[in-house]
Design an enzyme around this catalytic site. Structure first.
Site, PDB file in Angstrom:
ATOM      1  N   GLU A   1       5.908 -17.685   1.299  1.00  0.00           N
ATOM      2  CA  GLU A   1       6.940 -16.644   1.355  1.00  0.00           C
ATOM      3  C   GLU A   1       8.262 -17.199   1.895  1.00  0.00           C
ATOM      4  O   GLU A   1       9.337 -16.801   1.446  1.00  0.00           O
ATOM      5  CB  GLU A   1       6.427 -15.481   2.213  1.00  0.00           C
TER       6      GLU A   1
ATOM      7  N   LYS B   1      10.917  -2.982   5.248  1.00  0.00           N
ATOM      8  CA  LYS B   1      10.811  -2.403   3.910  1.00  0.00           C
ATOM      9  C   LYS B   1      11.754  -1.207   3.731  1.00  0.00           C
ATOM     10  O   LYS B   1      12.257  -0.643   4.715  1.00  0.00           O
ATOM     11  CB  LYS B   1       9.358  -1.983   3.666  1.00  0.00           C
TER      12      LYS B   1
ATOM     13  N   ASN C   1       4.911   1.611   4.573  1.00  0.00           N
ATOM     14  CA  ASN C   1       4.402   1.216   5.891  1.00  0.00           C
ATOM     15  C   ASN C   1       5.386   0.348   6.682  1.00  0.00           C
ATOM     16  O   ASN C   1       5.000  -0.445   7.527  1.00  0.00           O
ATOM     17  CB  ASN C   1       3.031   0.540   5.746  1.00  0.00           C
TER      18      ASN C   1
ATOM     19  N   HIS D   1       6.494  -5.736   6.383  1.00  0.00           N
ATOM     20  CA  HIS D   1       5.586  -6.771   5.883  1.00  0.00           C
ATOM     21  C   HIS D   1       5.597  -7.925   6.872  1.00  0.00           C
ATOM     22  O   HIS D   1       6.655  -8.278   7.386  1.00  0.00           O
ATOM     23  CB  HIS D   1       6.075  -7.280   4.523  1.00  0.00           C
TER      24      HIS D   1
ATOM     25  N   TYR E   1       3.446  -9.956  -4.517  1.00  0.00           N
ATOM     26  CA  TYR E   1       2.309  -9.048  -4.525  1.00  0.00           C
ATOM     27  C   TYR E   1       1.371  -9.345  -5.700  1.00  0.00           C
ATOM     28  O   TYR E   1       0.771  -8.430  -6.270  1.00  0.00           O
ATOM     29  CB  TYR E   1       2.795  -7.597  -4.559  1.00  0.00           C
TER      30      TYR E   1
HETATM   31  P1  IDP Z   1      -0.484  -5.942   4.010  1.00  0.00           P
HETATM   32  O1  IDP Z   1       0.955  -5.588   3.722  1.00  0.00           O
HETATM   33  O2  IDP Z   1      -1.004  -5.261   5.246  1.00  0.00           O
HETATM   34  O3  IDP Z   1      -0.736  -7.430   4.011  1.00  0.00           O
HETATM   35  P2  IDP Z   1      -1.671  -5.841   1.344  1.00  0.00           P
HETATM   36  O4  IDP Z   1      -3.045  -5.408   0.996  1.00  0.00           O
HETATM   37  O5  IDP Z   1      -1.327  -7.288   1.199  1.00  0.00           O
HETATM   38  O6  IDP Z   1      -1.374  -5.322   2.825  1.00  0.00           O
HETATM   39  O7  IDP Z   1      -0.700  -4.978   0.450  1.00  0.00           O
HETATM   40  C1  IDP Z   1       0.653  -5.277   0.331  1.00  0.00           C
HETATM   41  C2  IDP Z   1       1.438  -3.979   0.297  1.00  0.00           C
HETATM   42  O8  IDP Z   1       1.111  -3.254  -0.877  1.00  0.00           O
HETATM   43  C3  IDP Z   1       1.154  -3.029   1.449  1.00  0.00           C
HETATM   44  O9  IDP Z   1       1.833  -3.361   2.640  1.00  0.00           O
HETATM   45  C4  IDP Z   1       1.597  -1.702   0.864  1.00  0.00           C
HETATM   46  O10 IDP Z   1       3.015  -1.537   0.914  1.00  0.00           O
HETATM   47  C5  IDP Z   1       1.161  -1.860  -0.590  1.00  0.00           C
HETATM   48  N1  IDP Z   1      -0.191  -1.294  -0.806  1.00  0.00           N
HETATM   49  C6  IDP Z   1      -1.369  -1.826  -0.426  1.00  0.00           C
HETATM   50  N2  IDP Z   1      -2.412  -1.055  -0.777  1.00  0.00           N
HETATM   51  C7  IDP Z   1      -1.855   0.018  -1.410  1.00  0.00           C
HETATM   52  C8  IDP Z   1      -2.419   1.205  -2.049  1.00  0.00           C
HETATM   53  O11 IDP Z   1      -3.635   1.426  -2.066  1.00  0.00           O
HETATM   54  N3  IDP Z   1      -1.519   2.084  -2.596  1.00  0.00           N
HETATM   55  C9  IDP Z   1      -0.170   1.863  -2.580  1.00  0.00           C
HETATM   56  N4  IDP Z   1       0.384   0.773  -2.014  1.00  0.00           N
HETATM   57  C10 IDP Z   1      -0.439  -0.145  -1.439  1.00  0.00           C
HETATM   58 MG    MG Z   2      -0.835  -8.833   2.519  1.00  0.00          MG
END
Ligand code: IDP
Ligand code: MG
Length: 141
Positions: free
Chosen positions: A126, A9, A112, A115, A49
């Site tokens: 994907e 990312k 983070n 992905h 997303y």
């Molecule tokens: P994952 O990436 O661990 O699968 P997901 O819940 O699918 O987690 O969320 C996708 C991405 O959306 C996350 O990796 C993060 O970058 C972003 N994200 C998830 N929850 C939040 C939030 O509460 N605030 C801001 N960004 C979020």
């Molecule tokens: Mg996810």
């Protein structure tokens, strides 16, 4: 053998740790079968997303994800989907243990670093969203 989609990312791209992150996957024995450095289009992110589309943070998430290109890759290996999720660590980088990619390179729940596809269904979806069949390379060690 499973295949799973990984995105390095924008926060990790800006940090200059693309190579370090790829090295971790190679060291775990996964095989790189496709790679593409791209700026994710708006409609692709809506699909990627979709589960967050109605969340208040969605516009900010899209702005973050398009702030630089991302390094998109398809990795292959035994149990690659769950294995790479484990290597990434939990979504919130503040809660991710050291030694995981998010624990070592991520900042918070949004920035983070990486992905990795959630399950095999997501991995297939994907893969089709990013790669054309002829862009996927078959090879063995
Ligand atoms: P994952 O990436 O661990 O699968 P997901 O819940 O699918 O987690 O969320 C996708 C991405 O959306 C996350 O990796 C993060 O970058 C972003 N994200 C998830 N929850 C939040 C939030 O509460 N605030 C801001 N960004 C979020
Ligand atoms: Mg996810």
């Amino acid at each position: 053998m499973e295949r799973t989609v990984v995105l390095i990312k924008p926060d990790a791209v800006k940090k200059g740790v693309i190579g370090e992150i790829i090295t971790r996957m190679e060291k775990e024995g996964y095989i790189l079968v496709a790679a593409k450095f791209l700026r994710m289009p708006d409609d692709l992110l809506d699909d990627w997303y979709a589960h967050h589309k109605d969340k208040p943070f969605f516009p900010e998430l899209k702005a973050f994800m398009t702030s630089t290109p991302v390094m998109a890759m398809l990795w292959e290996g035994k149990d690659a989907v769950s294995g790479l999720r484990k290597l990434c660590g939990p979504t919130d980088a503040r809660k991710a243990p050291k030694g995981t990619i998010r624990g070592d390179y991520g900042k918070d729940v949004q920035e983070n670093a990486i992905h990795a596809s959630e399950d095999e269904h997501a991995a297939n979806k994907e893969m089709d969203l990013i790669f054309l069949p002829h862009e996927i390379q078959e090879w063995k060690r």
